[in-house]
Design a protein around this motif. Structure first.
Motif, PDB file in Angstrom:
ATOM      1  N   GLU A 159      38.620 -19.143  18.288  1.00 49.98           N
ATOM      2  CA  GLU A 159      39.582 -19.263  17.228  1.00 49.98           C
ATOM      3  C   GLU A 159      38.812 -19.366  15.763  1.00 49.98           C
ATOM      4  OE1 GLU A 159      42.913 -18.677  17.491  1.00 49.98           O
ATOM      5  OE2 GLU A 159      42.186 -17.840  19.476  1.00 49.98           O
ATOM      6  N   HIS A 160      37.798 -19.946  15.616  1.00 47.56           N
ATOM      7  CA  HIS A 160      37.193 -20.357  14.400  1.00 47.56           C
ATOM      8  C   HIS A 160      36.605 -19.057  14.074  1.00 47.56           C
ATOM      9  CE1 HIS A 160      34.304 -20.962  17.838  1.00 47.56           C
ATOM     10  NE2 HIS A 160      33.462 -20.327  16.896  1.00 47.56           N
ATOM     11  N   GLY A 161      36.337 -18.062  14.801  1.00 48.80           N
ATOM     12  CA  GLY A 161      35.762 -16.841  14.342  1.00 48.80           C
ATOM     13  C   GLY A 161      34.294 -16.860  14.978  1.00 48.80           C
ATOM     14  N   MET A 162      33.273 -17.172  14.199  1.00 49.54           N
ATOM     15  CA  MET A 162      31.980 -16.972  14.701  1.00 49.54           C
ATOM     16  C   MET A 162      31.343 -18.079  13.932  1.00 49.54           C
ATOM     17  SD  MET A 162      30.704 -13.111  15.020  1.00 49.54           S
ATOM     18  CE  MET A 162      31.163 -12.653  13.275  1.00 49.54           C
ATOM     19  N   ARG A 163      30.300 -19.019  14.845  1.00 47.67           N
ATOM     20  CA  ARG A 163      29.403 -19.940  14.133  1.00 47.67           C
ATOM     21  C   ARG A 163      28.296 -20.023  14.932  1.00 47.67           C
ATOM     22  NH1 ARG A 163      33.823 -24.687  15.224  1.00 47.67           N
ATOM     23  NH2 ARG A 163      33.614 -24.817  17.398  1.00 47.67           N
ATOM     24  N   ARG A 164      27.160 -20.217  14.188  1.00 47.23           N
ATOM     25  CA  ARG A 164      25.718 -20.720  15.029  1.00 47.23           C
ATOM     26  C   ARG A 164      25.982 -22.186  15.415  1.00 47.23           C
ATOM     27  NH1 ARG A 164      24.388 -16.364  11.803  1.00 47.23           N
ATOM     28  NH2 ARG A 164      23.040 -15.136  13.313  1.00 47.23           N
ATOM     29  N   VAL A 165      25.377 -22.406  16.726  1.00 43.99           N
ATOM     30  CA  VAL A 165      25.366 -23.680  17.195  1.00 43.99           C
ATOM     31  C   VAL A 165      23.971 -23.739  17.981  1.00 43.99           C
ATOM     32  CG1 VAL A 165      27.730 -23.983  17.571  1.00 43.99           C
ATOM     33  CG2 VAL A 165      26.478 -23.086  19.378  1.00 43.99           C
ATOM     34  N   ALA A 166      23.510 -25.161  18.103  1.00 44.87           N
ATOM     35  CA  ALA A 166      22.514 -25.321  18.827  1.00 44.87           C
ATOM     36  C   ALA A 166      22.578 -25.400  20.460  1.00 44.87           C
ATOM     37  CB  ALA A 166      21.968 -26.955  18.397  1.00 44.87           C
ATOM     38  N   GLY A 180      35.621 -12.016  11.469  1.00 40.91           N
ATOM     39  CA  GLY A 180      34.313 -12.583  10.815  1.00 40.91           C
ATOM     40  C   GLY A 180      33.464 -11.212  10.555  1.00 40.91           C
ATOM     41  N   LEU A 181      33.408 -10.226  11.374  1.00 37.89           N
ATOM     42  CA  LEU A 181      32.578  -8.822  10.919  1.00 37.89           C
ATOM     43  C   LEU A 181      33.373  -8.493   9.490  1.00 37.89           C
ATOM     44  CD1 LEU A 181      32.285  -6.962  14.241  1.00 37.89           C
ATOM     45  CD2 LEU A 181      30.456  -8.560  12.982  1.00 37.89           C
ATOM     46  N   LEU A 182      34.513  -8.471   9.363  1.00 33.73           N
ATOM     47  CA  LEU A 182      35.300  -8.017   8.209  1.00 33.73           C
ATOM     48  C   LEU A 182      34.828  -8.796   7.012  1.00 33.73           C
ATOM     49  CD1 LEU A 182      38.728  -7.007   9.873  1.00 33.73           C
ATOM     50  CD2 LEU A 182      36.982  -5.235   8.763  1.00 33.73           C
ATOM     51  N   ASP A 183      34.681  -9.920   7.250  1.00 33.98           N
ATOM     52  CA  ASP A 183      34.565 -10.998   6.184  1.00 33.98           C
ATOM     53  C   ASP A 183      33.271 -11.260   5.641  1.00 33.98           C
ATOM     54  OD1 ASP A 183      37.265 -11.795   6.183  1.00 33.98           O
ATOM     55  OD2 ASP A 183      36.946 -13.428   7.240  1.00 33.98           O
ATOM     56  N   GLY A 184      32.193 -10.959   6.545  1.00 32.41           N
ATOM     57  CA  GLY A 184      30.975 -11.128   5.821  1.00 32.41           C
ATOM     58  C   GLY A 184      29.751 -10.910   7.083  1.00 32.41           C
ATOM     59  N   GLY A 185      30.072 -10.151   8.396  1.00 32.46           N
ATOM     60  CA  GLY A 185      29.447  -9.546   9.298  1.00 32.46           C
ATOM     61  C   GLY A 185      28.689 -10.747  10.025  1.00 32.46           C
ATOM     62  N   LEU A 186      27.918 -10.082  10.638  1.00 23.83           N
ATOM     63  CA  LEU A 186      26.967 -10.833  11.628  1.00 23.83           C
ATOM     64  C   LEU A 186      25.410 -10.654  11.592  1.00 23.83           C
ATOM     65  CD1 LEU A 186      26.557 -13.046  14.158  1.00 23.83           C
ATOM     66  CD2 LEU A 186      26.733 -10.862  15.504  1.00 23.83           C
ATOM     67  N   THR A 221      19.100 -13.238  13.343  1.00 23.62           N
ATOM     68  CA  THR A 221      17.792 -14.019  12.677  1.00 23.62           C
ATOM     69  C   THR A 221      16.823 -14.075  13.568  1.00 23.62           C
ATOM     70  OG1 THR A 221      19.025 -15.867  13.167  1.00 23.62           O
ATOM     71  CG2 THR A 221      19.400 -15.038  11.081  1.00 23.62           C
ATOM     72  N   ALA A 222      17.170 -13.635  15.049  1.00 24.47           N
ATOM     73  CA  ALA A 222      16.115 -13.967  16.010  1.00 24.47           C
ATOM     74  C   ALA A 222      16.227 -12.616  17.007  1.00 24.47           C
ATOM     75  CB  ALA A 222      16.465 -15.300  16.691  1.00 24.47           C
ATOM     76  N   PRO A 223      15.090 -12.450  17.532  1.00 26.95           N
ATOM     77  CA  PRO A 223      15.182 -11.378  18.533  1.00 26.95           C
ATOM     78  C   PRO A 223      16.016 -11.275  19.712  1.00 26.95           C
ATOM     79  CG  PRO A 223      12.828 -11.895  18.023  1.00 26.95           C
ATOM     80  CD  PRO A 223      13.506 -12.956  17.502  1.00 26.95           C
ATOM     81  N   VAL A 224      16.555 -12.607  20.034  1.00 28.02           N
ATOM     82  CA  VAL A 224      17.561 -12.718  20.982  1.00 28.02           C
ATOM     83  C   VAL A 224      18.699 -13.412  20.334  1.00 28.02           C
ATOM     84  CG1 VAL A 224      18.260 -13.420  23.324  1.00 28.02           C
ATOM     85  CG2 VAL A 224      15.818 -12.714  22.897  1.00 28.02           C
ATOM     86  N   THR A 225      20.096 -12.770  20.585  1.00 25.67           N
ATOM     87  CA  THR A 225      21.085 -13.276  20.419  1.00 25.67           C
ATOM     88  C   THR A 225      22.226 -13.618  21.428  1.00 25.67           C
ATOM     89  OG1 THR A 225      20.853 -12.624  17.995  1.00 25.67           O
ATOM     90  CG2 THR A 225      22.985 -13.374  18.660  1.00 25.67           C
ATOM     91  N   PHE A 226      22.610 -14.795  21.562  1.00 26.00           N
ATOM     92  CA  PHE A 226      23.750 -15.200  22.692  1.00 26.00           C
ATOM     93  C   PHE A 226      24.817 -15.223  21.895  1.00 26.00           C
ATOM     94  CE2 PHE A 226      19.633 -16.332  24.959  1.00 26.00           C
ATOM     95  CZ  PHE A 226      19.682 -15.594  26.302  1.00 26.00           C
ATOM     96  N   LEU A 227      25.793 -14.629  22.375  1.00 25.88           N
ATOM     97  CA  LEU A 227      27.157 -14.797  22.038  1.00 25.88           C
ATOM     98  C   LEU A 227      28.237 -15.438  23.154  1.00 25.88           C
ATOM     99  CD1 LEU A 227      27.915 -11.218  20.611  1.00 25.88           C
ATOM    100  CD2 LEU A 227      27.380 -13.110  19.334  1.00 25.88           C
ATOM    101  N   VAL A 228      28.528 -16.714  22.867  1.00 26.02           N
ATOM    102  CA  VAL A 228      29.323 -17.534  23.752  1.00 26.02           C
ATOM    103  C   VAL A 228      30.596 -17.838  23.452  1.00 26.02           C
ATOM    104  CG1 VAL A 228      28.959 -19.884  25.120  1.00 26.02           C
ATOM    105  CG2 VAL A 228      26.881 -18.726  24.252  1.00 26.02           C
ATOM    106  N   GLY A 229      31.429 -17.747  24.456  1.00 25.95           N
ATOM    107  CA  GLY A 229      32.918 -18.001  24.195  1.00 25.95           C
ATOM    108  C   GLY A 229      33.809 -18.041  25.239  1.00 25.95           C
TER     109      GLY A 229
END
Length: 235
Positions: free
Chosen positions: A202-209, A27-33, A36-44
């Protein structure tokens, strides 16, 4: 904001070789990350690549991959990872000043495995208190200045009440101009109002609520009726 976009600068790579085989790295290779907010949580899930990702982001900003602050090279002889040395940032004006001058760079990389040792080397003597209190010593004493703060599963040593205290520290930090990127399994931390949540897998990265996170759904169902889960793992 300090950084607004992270991406990988690489001319060619082997798709089947680590780290390029990890979906979130692709995902970083394709379009990057984008941040959009001062705090970003990466969950997986375990093995999803979120720790690989946060370590590389810390390295790309110039923080030590083994953990520590901007003014301490805890493992200065440890080479950067293949991914970390190729991370690039599009930064906000304040971030560009930090990236352009080592003396202007501010931040901290907190990783669960090495946090107490790194803090000890920086003069916090965390071994004189509990594991959780040692973590909170970092938040109270090192998470102060505007800068980039990267964390890898900080909830590992913290109780429920201490996680709430951590949220208060994060909130105050971003009010003071800091930016936080945090890999976590915690439904408590990810509930921070205004935070951006990126689910990796497995999907890469996606934003979720928050309410759409699988971990939130599992915790809700487990707390409502533990036996629905336990009957599958206990004799």
């Amino acid at each position: 904001m300090i950084v607004e976009h992270a991406y990988v600068n690489v001319a060619s790579y082997e798709q089947d070789e680590w780290p390029w085989s990890v979906p979130c790295v692709r995902g970083l290779l394709d379009g990057g990350l984008r941040f959009t907010a001062p705090v970003t949580f990466l969950v997986g899930e375990n093995g999803s690549g979120k720790s690989t990702l946060v370590e590389a982001l810390a390295e790309g900003f110039g923080l030590d991959s083994w953990g520590g602050s901007h003014d301490w090279r805890y493992a200065s002889h440890r080479p950067k990872s293949v991914l970390g040395e190729r991370i690039r940032f599009d930064a906000a004006p304040r971030g560009r000043r930090m990236l352009g001058s080592w003396s202007a760079r501010k931040g901290f990389f907190l990783r669960a495995e090495t946090a107490l040792d790194a803090l000890d080397r920086e003069g916090f003597a965390p071994h004189s208190v509990s594991h959780g209190e040692g973590f909170l010593a970092a938040f109270r004493g090192k998470f102060l200045q505007p800068g980039l703060y990267v964390m890898d599963e900080p909830e590992a040593a913290l109780s429920f009440a201490s996680c709430l205290e951590l949220l208060g520290h994060i909130d105050q930090l971003v009010r003071n101009g800091g930016q936080v990127i945090c890999a976590t399994h915690s439904p408590l931390l990810t509930a921070l109002p205004g935070a951006d949540i990126v689910e990796v897998g497995e999907h890469g990265m996606r934003r979720v609520a928050w309410g759409e996170l699988a971990l939130v759904d599992h915790w809700r169902r487990y707390l409502a009726d533990p036996q629905t889960y336990l009957r599958h793992v206990l004799d």
